[in-house]
Design an enzyme around this catalytic site. Sequence first.
Site, PDB file in Angstrom:
ATOM      1  N   ASP A  53       0.781  -1.321   0.156  1.00 47.27           N
ATOM      2  CA  ASP A  53       0.096  -0.018   0.060  1.00 47.27           C
ATOM      3  C   ASP A  53       0.791   1.205   0.147  1.00 47.27           C
ATOM      4  OD1 ASP A  53      -2.305  -1.503   0.021  1.00 47.27           O
ATOM      5  OD2 ASP A  53      -2.913  -1.363   2.137  1.00 47.27           O
ATOM      6  N   LYS A 163      -5.144  -5.942  -3.929  1.00 47.67           N
ATOM      7  CA  LYS A 163      -5.897  -6.660  -2.877  1.00 47.67           C
ATOM      8  C   LYS A 163      -6.948  -5.932  -2.698  1.00 47.67           C
ATOM      9  CE  LYS A 163      -3.308  -4.407   1.019  1.00 47.67           C
ATOM     10  NZ  LYS A 163      -4.293  -3.576   1.465  1.00 47.67           N
ATOM     11  N   CYS A 196      -2.827  -3.357   7.207  1.00 48.54           N
ATOM     12  CA  CYS A 196      -2.875  -4.218   6.374  1.00 48.54           C
ATOM     13  C   CYS A 196      -1.397  -4.927   6.275  1.00 48.54           C
ATOM     14  CB  CYS A 196      -2.814  -3.249   4.771  1.00 48.54           C
ATOM     15  SG  CYS A 196      -4.489  -2.859   4.599  1.00 48.54           S
TER      16      CYS A 196
END
Length: 252
Positions: A53, A163, A196
């Site tokens: 991310d 994702k 995450c």
Amino acid sequence: MTRLGSVAANSWGVSHTAVDLVRPIVTPRPVSLPATPQTLTFDLARSAIIVIDMQNDFCHPDGWLASIGVDIAPARAPIEPLAALLPALRRNGVPVIWLNWGNRSDRLNLPPSLLHVYDPAGQGNGLGAALGGEDRHVLEHGSWNAAIVDELSPEPSDIHVAKYRMSGFWDTPLESILRNLRCDTLLFAGVNSDQCVLSTLTDAACIGYDCIMLDDCAATTSPGFCADATRYNVRQCYGAVATGADLITALT
């Protein structure tokens, strides 16, 4: 015989008359570095780094988090350490996997429980919301928002996985890719370390991977105690905590 496989480490030998299922022997390339709870030695030939991310919506001043008032300075902290580490890993043949949140535009695989996390009052400012121009929709695959920040330009050899949850293992090809790469050890970096990154690392540990969180290459916009708890839980339950800086030293 011709080798048949998407990667050499997981390939068959084939001909018109025979199939050889014996995979090639991969020469170990051990490296050691300081870590907690103990010093670590792992095999570069059986490892990959998963960068999670590091994308505009989380790390850019014009991204989603900044637009809703979040201080993104912590999310930008891993940029410089990663910019130094990733080229060193590539030179040593370690696959770089970019695991980015990138939803379908119709969000058909996202349940209400996940949509509620980011839009608790149903005001339409969560996942998929328009944020500026036509190409700017929150965490939408193919949009500027879901793109990796410019400071961390990927190489053509890098691997990209989209994702749709906190963990990168659900509803994605991540595990199939790791199996095909014949990885045992996974290095974890990115944001947010307590969300995450930790979710993906936890799932990886639960299915048998060796997990190392690189502390200087991971960060969170959550309060400091969340980062402290993440470090504690990783080294206590799921793997080890080291730094990218120490890994660079070990590689050189």
